[in-house]
Design a protein around this motif. Structure first.
Motif, PDB file in Angstrom:
ATOM      1  N   SER A  44       0.429  -1.097   0.087  1.00 22.17           N
ATOM      2  CA  SER A  44       0.314   0.410  -0.565  1.00 22.17           C
ATOM      3  C   SER A  44       0.932   1.511   0.455  1.00 22.17           C
ATOM      4  O   SER A  44       0.326   2.626  -0.357  1.00 22.17           O
ATOM      5  N   ASP A  45       1.603   1.328   0.436  1.00 24.95           N
ATOM      6  CA  ASP A  45       3.191   1.928   0.050  1.00 24.95           C
ATOM      7  C   ASP A  45       3.781   2.676  -1.318  1.00 24.95           C
ATOM      8  O   ASP A  45       4.092   4.051  -1.630  1.00 24.95           O
ATOM      9  N   GLN A  46       3.766   1.503  -1.849  1.00 30.27           N
ATOM     10  CA  GLN A  46       3.520   1.753  -3.389  1.00 30.27           C
ATOM     11  C   GLN A  46       3.179   2.946  -4.070  1.00 30.27           C
ATOM     12  O   GLN A  46       1.815   3.090  -3.848  1.00 30.27           O
ATOM     13  N   GLU A  47       3.825   3.947  -4.888  1.00 31.48           N
ATOM     14  CA  GLU A  47       2.922   4.888  -6.018  1.00 31.48           C
ATOM     15  C   GLU A  47       2.830   3.989  -7.220  1.00 31.48           C
ATOM     16  O   GLU A  47       3.457   3.124  -7.469  1.00 31.48           O
ATOM     17  N   GLU A  48       1.390   4.424  -8.078  1.00 28.50           N
ATOM     18  CA  GLU A  48       0.908   3.750  -9.190  1.00 28.50           C
ATOM     19  C   GLU A  48       1.613   5.158 -10.252  1.00 28.50           C
ATOM     20  O   GLU A  48       1.913   6.061  -9.232  1.00 28.50           O
ATOM     21  N   LEU A  49       2.733   4.070 -11.263  1.00 26.23           N
ATOM     22  CA  LEU A  49       3.346   5.153 -12.196  1.00 26.23           C
ATOM     23  C   LEU A  49       2.049   5.478 -12.684  1.00 26.23           C
ATOM     24  O   LEU A  49       1.035   4.692 -13.757  1.00 26.23           O
ATOM     25  N   PRO A  50       2.441   7.072 -13.300  1.00 26.26           N
ATOM     26  CA  PRO A  50       2.164   7.726 -13.889  1.00 26.26           C
ATOM     27  C   PRO A  50       1.536   7.257 -16.004  1.00 26.26           C
ATOM     28  O   PRO A  50       2.099   7.811 -16.599  1.00 26.26           O
ATOM     29  N   LEU A  51       1.385   5.808 -15.937  1.00 28.13           N
ATOM     30  CA  LEU A  51       1.168   5.202 -16.992  1.00 28.13           C
ATOM     31  C   LEU A  51       0.122   5.462 -17.801  1.00 28.13           C
ATOM     32  O   LEU A  51      -1.110   5.623 -17.124  1.00 28.13           O
ATOM     33  N   GLN A  52      -0.129   5.974 -19.155  1.00 23.78           N
ATOM     34  CA  GLN A  52      -1.074   6.024 -19.784  1.00 23.78           C
ATOM     35  C   GLN A  52      -1.388   4.696 -20.532  1.00 23.78           C
ATOM     36  O   GLN A  52      -0.877   4.423 -21.492  1.00 23.78           O
ATOM     37  N   ARG A  53      -3.182   4.495 -20.761  1.00 24.82           N
ATOM     38  CA  ARG A  53      -3.672   3.390 -21.219  1.00 24.82           C
ATOM     39  C   ARG A  53      -2.851   3.492 -22.746  1.00 24.82           C
ATOM     40  O   ARG A  53      -3.830   4.648 -22.874  1.00 24.82           O
ATOM     41  N   VAL A  54      -3.004   2.662 -23.304  1.00 17.71           N
ATOM     42  CA  VAL A  54      -2.946   2.586 -25.361  1.00 17.71           C
ATOM     43  C   VAL A  54      -4.433   1.672 -25.245  1.00 17.71           C
ATOM     44  O   VAL A  54      -4.394   1.017 -24.834  1.00 17.71           O
ATOM     45  N   GLY A  55      -4.817   2.421 -26.108  1.00 19.21           N
ATOM     46  CA  GLY A  55      -5.430   1.300 -27.246  1.00 19.21           C
ATOM     47  C   GLY A  55      -7.188   2.268 -26.124  1.00 19.21           C
ATOM     48  O   GLY A  55      -8.178   2.170 -25.524  1.00 19.21           O
TER      49      GLY A  55
END
Length: 82
Positions: free
Chosen positions: A71-82
């Protein structure tokens, strides 16, 4: 396959497969320790884990570094393709 002389046979179904990649110097260390004991690396690692002491959170008692919860991990700001 015939059992190697001097090694004890494990009961059928009494083992699971563990795959791990380790640093070459750690593999050499495990091979040297197992060889000195007259056992396979697998039997050595099994015995090593049998003797592992865990704390109340289930972590190795010798571990002294910071432990991060998922829960301490941040989500990477990746953009979805498609």
């Amino acid at each position: 396959m015939a059992r190697i002389k001097g090694r004890q046979a494990r009961p059928a179904g009494a083992s699971a497969t563990l795959y791990a990649r380790v640093a070459p110097h750690n593999m050499a260390k495990a091979q040297a320790a197992a060889g000195a004991l007259g056992m396979s690396v697998a039997a050595y690692l099994d015995a090593l884990l049998e003797h592992e002491q865990l704390d109340e959170q289930g972590r190795p008692a010798w571990w002294d570094q910071q432990v991060y919860a998922s829960s301490d991990q941040e989500e990477l700001p990746l953009q979805r393709v498609g």
